[in-house]
Motif scaffolding. Structure first.
Motif, PDB file in Angstrom:
ATOM      1  N   LEU A  24      35.078 135.960  71.516  1.00  0.00           N
ATOM      2  CA  LEU A  24      35.205 137.411  71.631  1.00  0.00           C
ATOM      3  C   LEU A  24      34.585 137.938  72.918  1.00  0.00           C
ATOM      4  CD1 LEU A  24      34.353 138.540  67.971  1.00  0.00           C
ATOM      5  CD2 LEU A  24      36.601 138.057  68.969  1.00  0.00           C
ATOM      6  N   THR A  25      35.193 138.971  73.452  1.00  0.00           N
ATOM      7  CA  THR A  25      34.640 139.652  74.625  1.00  0.00           C
ATOM      8  C   THR A  25      33.526 140.598  74.193  1.00  0.00           C
ATOM      9  OG1 THR A  25      36.163 141.518  74.464  1.00  0.00           O
ATOM     10  CG2 THR A  25      36.921 139.582  75.708  1.00  0.00           C
ATOM     11  N   ASP A  26      32.795 141.098  75.164  1.00  0.00           N
ATOM     12  CA  ASP A  26      31.755 142.080  74.832  1.00  0.00           C
ATOM     13  C   ASP A  26      32.360 143.295  74.142  1.00  0.00           C
ATOM     14  OD1 ASP A  26      29.462 140.746  75.725  1.00  0.00           O
ATOM     15  OD2 ASP A  26      29.803 141.358  77.790  1.00  0.00           O
ATOM     16  N   ASP A  27      33.550 143.681  74.567  1.00  0.00           N
ATOM     17  CA  ASP A  27      34.202 144.825  73.936  1.00  0.00           C
ATOM     18  C   ASP A  27      34.578 144.499  72.489  1.00  0.00           C
ATOM     19  OD1 ASP A  27      35.324 147.526  74.217  1.00  0.00           O
ATOM     20  OD2 ASP A  27      37.262 146.547  73.940  1.00  0.00           O
ATOM     21  N   ASP A  28      35.092 143.290  72.250  1.00  0.00           N
ATOM     22  CA  ASP A  28      35.448 142.881  70.891  1.00  0.00           C
ATOM     23  C   ASP A  28      34.230 142.878  69.980  1.00  0.00           C
ATOM     24  OD1 ASP A  28      38.162 142.473  71.389  1.00  0.00           O
ATOM     25  OD2 ASP A  28      37.856 140.389  71.999  1.00  0.00           O
ATOM     26  N   ILE A  40      30.181 144.113  65.210  1.00  0.00           N
ATOM     27  CA  ILE A  40      30.169 142.658  65.052  1.00  0.00           C
ATOM     28  C   ILE A  40      28.888 142.054  65.626  1.00  0.00           C
ATOM     29  CG2 ILE A  40      31.282 140.509  65.786  1.00  0.00           C
ATOM     30  CD1 ILE A  40      33.969 141.950  65.552  1.00  0.00           C
ATOM     31  N   ALA A  41      28.468 142.514  66.804  1.00  0.00           N
ATOM     32  CA  ALA A  41      27.261 141.966  67.425  1.00  0.00           C
ATOM     33  C   ALA A  41      26.036 142.148  66.539  1.00  0.00           C
ATOM     34  CB  ALA A  41      27.030 142.621  68.785  1.00  0.00           C
ATOM     35  N   ASP A  42      25.976 143.252  65.805  1.00  0.00           N
ATOM     36  CA  ASP A  42      24.844 143.485  64.896  1.00  0.00           C
ATOM     37  C   ASP A  42      24.839 142.473  63.756  1.00  0.00           C
ATOM     38  OD1 ASP A  42      23.997 145.787  66.329  1.00  0.00           O
ATOM     39  OD2 ASP A  42      25.465 147.010  65.261  1.00  0.00           O
ATOM     40  N   VAL A  43      26.011 142.190  63.211  1.00  0.00           N
ATOM     41  CA  VAL A  43      26.107 141.215  62.127  1.00  0.00           C
ATOM     42  C   VAL A  43      25.696 139.830  62.624  1.00  0.00           C
ATOM     43  CG1 VAL A  43      27.651 140.068  60.490  1.00  0.00           C
ATOM     44  CG2 VAL A  43      27.895 142.518  60.912  1.00  0.00           C
ATOM     45  N   VAL A  44      26.146 139.485  63.836  1.00  0.00           N
ATOM     46  CA  VAL A  44      25.769 138.190  64.405  1.00  0.00           C
ATOM     47  C   VAL A  44      24.251 138.116  64.591  1.00  0.00           C
ATOM     48  CG1 VAL A  44      26.018 136.623  66.367  1.00  0.00           C
ATOM     49  CG2 VAL A  44      27.993 137.911  65.547  1.00  0.00           C
ATOM     50  N   HIS A  45      23.659 139.214  65.041  1.00  0.00           N
ATOM     51  CA  HIS A  45      22.207 139.213  65.211  1.00  0.00           C
ATOM     52  C   HIS A  45      21.501 139.045  63.870  1.00  0.00           C
ATOM     53  CE1 HIS A  45      18.109 140.733  65.900  1.00  0.00           C
ATOM     54  NE2 HIS A  45      18.281 140.234  67.104  1.00  0.00           N
ATOM     55  N   TYR A 100      19.384 143.200  73.753  1.00  0.00           N
ATOM     56  CA  TYR A 100      20.073 142.227  74.593  1.00  0.00           C
ATOM     57  C   TYR A 100      20.866 142.941  75.693  1.00  0.00           C
ATOM     58  CZ  TYR A 100      18.955 138.558  71.214  1.00  0.00           C
ATOM     59  OH  TYR A 100      18.289 137.661  70.399  1.00  0.00           O
ATOM     60  N   ASP A 101      21.004 142.286  76.828  1.00  0.00           N
ATOM     61  CA  ASP A 101      21.718 142.894  77.963  1.00  0.00           C
ATOM     62  C   ASP A 101      23.174 143.171  77.637  1.00  0.00           C
ATOM     63  OD1 ASP A 101      19.476 142.864  79.547  1.00  0.00           O
ATOM     64  OD2 ASP A 101      19.952 140.958  80.522  1.00  0.00           O
ATOM     65  N   ARG A 102      23.771 142.301  76.836  1.00  0.00           N
ATOM     66  CA  ARG A 102      25.179 142.462  76.462  1.00  0.00           C
ATOM     67  C   ARG A 102      25.403 141.773  75.124  1.00  0.00           C
ATOM     68  NH1 ARG A 102      24.433 138.551  80.056  1.00  0.00           N
ATOM     69  NH2 ARG A 102      25.513 136.546  79.808  1.00  0.00           N
ATOM     70  N   ALA A 105      25.462 137.926  74.730  1.00  0.00           N
ATOM     71  CA  ALA A 105      24.196 137.196  74.831  1.00  0.00           C
ATOM     72  C   ALA A 105      23.676 136.846  73.438  1.00  0.00           C
ATOM     73  CB  ALA A 105      23.167 138.014  75.597  1.00  0.00           C
ATOM     74  N   ILE A 106      23.916 137.712  72.473  1.00  0.00           N
ATOM     75  CA  ILE A 106      23.520 137.433  71.087  1.00  0.00           C
ATOM     76  C   ILE A 106      24.298 136.233  70.564  1.00  0.00           C
ATOM     77  CG2 ILE A 106      23.393 138.351  68.735  1.00  0.00           C
ATOM     78  CD1 ILE A 106      23.303 141.153  69.967  1.00  0.00           C
ATOM     79  N   VAL A 107      25.591 136.210  70.865  1.00  0.00           N
ATOM     80  CA  VAL A 107      26.438 135.106  70.419  1.00  0.00           C
ATOM     81  C   VAL A 107      25.966 133.785  71.025  1.00  0.00           C
ATOM     82  CG1 VAL A 107      28.775 134.159  70.472  1.00  0.00           C
ATOM     83  CG2 VAL A 107      28.425 136.595  70.031  1.00  0.00           C
ATOM     84  N   ALA A 108      25.576 133.812  72.285  1.00  0.00           N
ATOM     85  CA  ALA A 108      25.110 132.592  72.941  1.00  0.00           C
ATOM     86  C   ALA A 108      23.868 132.028  72.258  1.00  0.00           C
ATOM     87  CB  ALA A 108      24.824 132.875  74.421  1.00  0.00           C
ATOM     88  N   VAL A 109      22.953 132.903  71.880  1.00  0.00           N
ATOM     89  CA  VAL A 109      21.747 132.441  71.187  1.00  0.00           C
ATOM     90  C   VAL A 109      22.114 131.930  69.799  1.00  0.00           C
ATOM     91  CG1 VAL A 109      19.459 133.078  70.360  1.00  0.00           C
ATOM     92  CG2 VAL A 109      20.308 134.036  72.497  1.00  0.00           C
ATOM     93  N   TRP A 110      22.997 132.648  69.116  1.00  0.00           N
ATOM     94  CA  TRP A 110      23.460 132.202  67.802  1.00  0.00           C
ATOM     95  C   TRP A 110      24.079 130.804  67.897  1.00  0.00           C
ATOM     96  CZ3 TRP A 110      23.838 132.230  62.675  1.00  0.00           C
ATOM     97  CH2 TRP A 110      24.950 131.627  62.091  1.00  0.00           C
ATOM     98  N   ALA A 111      24.919 130.584  68.888  1.00  0.00           N
ATOM     99  CA  ALA A 111      25.659 129.329  69.011  1.00  0.00           C
ATOM    100  C   ALA A 111      24.743 128.129  69.222  1.00  0.00           C
ATOM    101  CB  ALA A 111      26.668 129.419  70.150  1.00  0.00           C
TER     102      ALA A 111
END
Length: 227
Positions: A24-28, A40-45, A100-102, A105-111
Motif C-alpha cells: 500500500l502507498t502512504d495514501d492507501d 489503516i495505518a492506525d490499525v497496523v500500529h 511516524y514521518d509517514r 514507516a509503520i508498515v516497515a517496522v511491522w514487517a
C-alpha cells in the motif's frame, strides 16, 4: 490446538496482514477501517504494539497456574466493556501512529517485528506460562489470543480494500473457536453464518439482523462478544 499449530496459525495471520499492507502507498494507508476513528495505518500500529508485547511476554515466564485461558482472557481484559477506556486507548493509538514521518514507516517496522514475534511463539515452551495484561496464561492460550486479535484486525483494515486477501483458514479457525467459547456451549450460532460474518458480528463490527436475533434468542443480548 497444539502449540505448533498455534504458532503456525500466528505466523500465517501475521504474514497475511503484511501481505495486505506492505504494497500500500502512504495514501492507501490513510483509508478508513472498521475501527472508529482509525485509518489503516492506525490499525497496523495497534497490531505492531501487540507484536511488541508478544516479544516481551514470551520473555516473561510466570509461575502457573494460569488465571485465564484464550477465551476468558477477553472478558477479563483491562477496560473490557468500558466505553471511556476504549475511546482513550483508541486516541492514544492515533497519537502514537502520528509520530511516524509517514504511514509506510509503520508498515516497515511491522514487517520486521511481526515475524520475530511469530518465531518467538514457535520457540516458546508450550508447557510454560507467561504474564501479560495483568494475567497469567499458558503459552498456547496466549498465542491464541494473538491470533484472534490479528484476524479481527485483518478484517478491520480491509474494509476499504475489496481485493485484499482474507485471513488464512488456520487463523480464522482459532478466532472462531474463541468466539464460540465466548458464546458458550449452550448456544449455537445461526446456520448460514460464514466464519467472517460470525467474527464481524461477534466483535461488534456488524449489527445483528432481526433474523439473527430470532435465531440467537436470549443470547442476542450478549453481542458483541468482544469489542
Amino acid at each position: 490446538m497444539t502449540a505448533p499449530a498455534g504458532a503456525a496459525a500466528l505466523a500465517a495471520a501475521y504474514d497475511a496482514v503484511t501481505a495486505v499492507v506492505l504494497p500500500l502507498t502512504d495514501d492507501d494507508l490513510l483509508r478508513p477501517t472498521r475501527c472508529r476513528g482509525w485509518v489503516i495505518a492506525d490499525v497496523v500500529h495497534h497490531l505492531l504494539q501487540d507484536a511488541r508485547r508478544a516479544l516481551v511476554t514470551f520473555a516473561s515466564p510466570a509461575p502457573g497456574p494460569s488465571d485465564v485461558d484464550h477465551v476468558s482472557y477477553w472478558s477479563a481484559y483491562p477496560g473490557s466493556g468500558d466505553a471511556a477506556a476504549s475511546q482513550h486507548n483508541a486516541w492514544l493509538t492515533r497519537r502514537a501512529a502520528s509520530a511516524y514521518d509517514r504511514p509506510s514507516a509503520i508498515v516497515a517496522v511491522w514487517a520486521s517485528t511481526a515475524p520475530a514475534a511469530a518465531r518467538a511463539a514457535a520457540a516458546a515452551d508450550a508447557t510454560s506460562f507467561v504474564a501479560t495484561q495483568g494475567h497469567v496464561l499458558s503459552v498456547p492460550d496466549f498465542v491464541a489470543t494473538l491470533v484472534t486479535e490479528a484476524v479481527v484486525h485483518h478484517l478491520d483494515l480491509t474494509v476499504d480494500l475489496p481485493s485484499a486477501p482474507e485471513p488464512p483458514a488456520s487463523a480464522l479457525a482459532v478466532a472462531v473457536s474463541t468466539m464460540d467459547g465466548l458464546l458458550s456451549d449452550e448456544v449455537v450460532r445461526p446456520v448460514g453464518w460464514s466464519s467472517k460474518e460470525f467474527l464481524l458480528k461477534a466483535s461488534g463490527r456488524e449489527a445483528l439482523t432481526p433474523r439473527d436475533r430470532v435465531a440467537l434468542g436470549e443470547a442476542a443480548g450478549w453481542f458483541p462478544l468482544l469489542s
